[in-house]
Scaffold this motif. Structure first.
Motif, short mmCIF file in Angstrom:
data_model
loop_
_atom_site.label_atom_id
_atom_site.label_comp_id
_atom_site.label_asym_id
_atom_site.label_seq_id
_atom_site.Cartn_x
_atom_site.Cartn_y
_atom_site.Cartn_z
N ALA A 274 1.25 16.51 -3.17
CA ALA A 274 1.28 16.20 -1.30
C ALA A 274 1.71 14.49 -0.73
CB ALA A 274 0.19 17.36 -0.98
N LEU A 275 0.71 13.28 -1.42
CA LEU A 275 0.91 12.16 -0.69
C LEU A 275 2.12 11.85 -1.57
CD1 LEU A 275 -2.48 11.32 -2.50
CD2 LEU A 275 -2.31 11.81 -0.34
N TYR A 276 2.86 12.07 -1.89
CA TYR A 276 4.00 11.60 -2.06
C TYR A 276 5.07 11.44 -0.88
CZ TYR A 276 8.16 9.51 -3.71
OH TYR A 276 10.03 8.90 -3.70
N SER A 277 4.71 13.40 -0.31
CA SER A 277 5.74 13.30 1.31
C SER A 277 4.81 12.07 1.87
CB SER A 277 5.86 14.98 1.68
OG SER A 277 6.48 15.34 0.63
N ILE A 278 3.80 12.01 2.59
CA ILE A 278 2.81 12.06 3.45
C ILE A 278 3.51 9.80 3.08
CG2 ILE A 278 0.68 11.01 4.40
CD1 ILE A 278 2.01 13.85 5.09
N PHE A 279 3.60 9.88 1.83
CA PHE A 279 3.27 8.33 2.37
C PHE A 279 4.56 7.50 1.98
CE2 PHE A 279 -0.87 7.84 0.15
CZ PHE A 279 -1.23 6.94 0.46
N GLY A 280 5.80 8.79 1.38
CA GLY A 280 7.44 8.21 1.45
C GLY A 280 7.69 8.60 2.35
N LYS A 281 7.07 8.91 3.72
CA LYS A 281 7.15 9.28 5.05
C LYS A 281 7.70 7.79 5.32
CE LYS A 281 9.67 12.16 8.71
NZ LYS A 281 10.66 12.74 7.87
N TRP B 256 0.51 -1.12 -0.02
CA TRP B 256 0.52 0.82 -0.09
C TRP B 256 0.68 1.46 0.02
CZ3 TRP B 256 0.22 3.80 4.29
CH2 TRP B 256 0.88 2.91 5.20
N LEU B 257 2.03 1.37 0.62
CA LEU B 257 3.30 2.30 -0.05
C LEU B 257 3.44 2.99 -0.33
CD1 LEU B 257 5.39 0.85 3.18
CD2 LEU B 257 3.59 3.26 4.15
N PHE B 258 4.03 1.90 -1.77
CA PHE B 258 4.00 1.89 -3.25
C PHE B 258 2.82 2.20 -3.75
CE2 PHE B 258 7.33 -0.97 -0.76
CZ PHE B 258 8.23 -0.10 -0.37
N VAL B 259 1.56 1.82 -3.41
CA VAL B 259 0.35 1.68 -4.17
C VAL B 259 0.15 4.00 -3.47
CG1 VAL B 259 -2.10 2.14 -4.68
CG2 VAL B 259 -0.57 0.04 -4.21
N GLY B 260 0.22 4.11 -2.69
CA GLY B 260 0.88 5.97 -2.43
C GLY B 260 1.14 6.32 -3.22
N THR B 261 2.05 6.19 -3.12
CA THR B 261 3.43 7.31 -3.93
C THR B 261 3.70 7.11 -5.53
OG1 THR B 261 5.20 4.97 -3.82
CG2 THR B 261 5.68 7.02 -1.95
N GLY B 262 3.21 5.62 -5.63
CA GLY B 262 3.01 5.45 -7.48
C GLY B 262 2.27 5.91 -8.49
N ILE B 263 1.29 5.39 -7.04
CA ILE B 263 -0.20 5.86 -8.51
C ILE B 263 -1.18 6.70 -7.56
CG2 ILE B 263 -2.67 4.83 -8.66
CD1 ILE B 263 -1.39 1.87 -9.24
N CYS B 264 -1.24 6.48 -6.53
CA CYS B 264 -1.88 7.96 -5.44
C CYS B 264 -1.67 9.69 -6.16
CB CYS B 264 -2.61 7.24 -3.98
SG CYS B 264 -3.20 5.96 -4.27
N SER B 265 -0.51 9.46 -6.29
CA SER B 265 0.47 10.26 -6.05
C SER B 265 0.94 10.78 -7.17
CB SER B 265 2.03 10.63 -4.70
OG SER B 265 2.40 11.59 -5.45
#
Length: 285
Positions: free
Chosen positions: A164-171, A68-77
């Motif tokens: 902004a989501l890249y910062s959140i999921f990336g953190k 889910w972290l990479f779904v966040g950085t890759g797709i959602c962000s």
């Protein structure tokens, strides 16, 4: 250590500011915005996999429950941000689209309050004010007659939220994985999502020239690798504000390579963005 992290984030923003050179080259070759996103993801996925393989197969391993972290950085962000941003540019002026993109620090600050318990200080508030004022100057909002539809506004705000989501999921991701692993899986997931949407003409893709290949590689890995590395040492909110040096670089690229006018208002805007960066380094009284 934080000084090095600041340099990582600023360097990433400089790389992002140079992207216009590569995007214009690919657009001149006839590629659509989503096709450019897909090509960028493909090149990045290939390039970042090579050093991972040299590091050993363990570097490519992730836990399925962390996908889910990479779904966040890759797709959602990455994919969502680009989709919204390109639609905003079609439905409103480029100046407004760019300014709405840089609502990202506000979203990061708000989400960081909930996700990481980061304090929203007066210093951060001042830095945000300087940042938005500077971005408004650099993008030319103060000198334009602007019209904005509801869909244009929503797409613009969506681009800022996705950014902004890249910062959140990336953190979250840097707590478990290296910056290289995070960057790799970000582009793997972005590629998986963007390629089916790109609707390529494979005959034209097969005839791609060296200039287009070079531009694709220029878009690929370095900015995200540097940005993710910086997140290991500083707060997501600080990183997002530091990254807003990008409009300064983009403005400089416009002047140097495309003979775009550098007005006094833009110069003031650049100064305000640098002031925001300086404010972030002032210790809380």
């Amino acid at each position: 250590m934080k000084t090095k992290a600041y340099l990582y984030i600023i360097s990433a923003a400089v790389c992002w500011g140079l992207i216009g050179l590569f995007v214009r080259t690919l657009a001149a070759q006839g590629f659509s915005s989503m096709q450019i996103v897909a090509l960028r993801s493909l090149a990045a996925a290939i390039c970042v996999t090579l050093p991972l393989l040299q590091s050993g197969s363990a570097a490519l391993r992730i836990r399925l429950r962390d996908l889910w972290l990479f779904v966040g950085t890759g797709i959602c962000s990455l994919v969502f941000f680009n989709y919204c941003y390109f639609n905003a540019m079609q439905q409103t002026s480029l100046a407004v689209a760019a300014l709405l993109l840089y609502t990202a620090p506000v979203f990061v600050m708000l989400m960081s309050l909930l996700c990481f318990g980061e304090a929203f200080t007066r210093t951060k508030a001042l830095a945000l004010l300087l940042t938005f004022s500077g971005c408004a100057c650099v993008t030319g909002v103060f000198g334009s007659s602007l019209t904005l539809t509801l869909s244009g506004l929503l797409y613009g705000l969506g681009s800022g939220f996705g950014y902004a989501l890249y910062s959140i999921f990336g953190k979250y991701a840097v707590r478990k994985y290296s910056s290289l692993t995070i960057t790799a899986y970000t582009f793997y997931l972005a590629l998986a999502a963007s390629w089916p949407l790109a609707d390529f003409d494979y005959q034209r893709l097969a005839a791609i020239n060296l200039q287009a290949i070079g531009s694709t590689l220029g878009l690929a890995v370095l900015p995200y690798l540097l940005y993710t590395k910086g997140l290991e040492q500083i707060e997501a909110g600080q990183a997002s504000i530091l990254a807003t040096i990008e409009p300064f670089v983009a403005a400089a690229v416009g002047v140097i390579f495309f003979a775009e006018a550098l007005t006094p208002v833009k110069i003031i805007g650049m100064g305000l963005i640098f002031a925001a960066i300086a404010v972030l380094n002032i210790r809380k009284a």
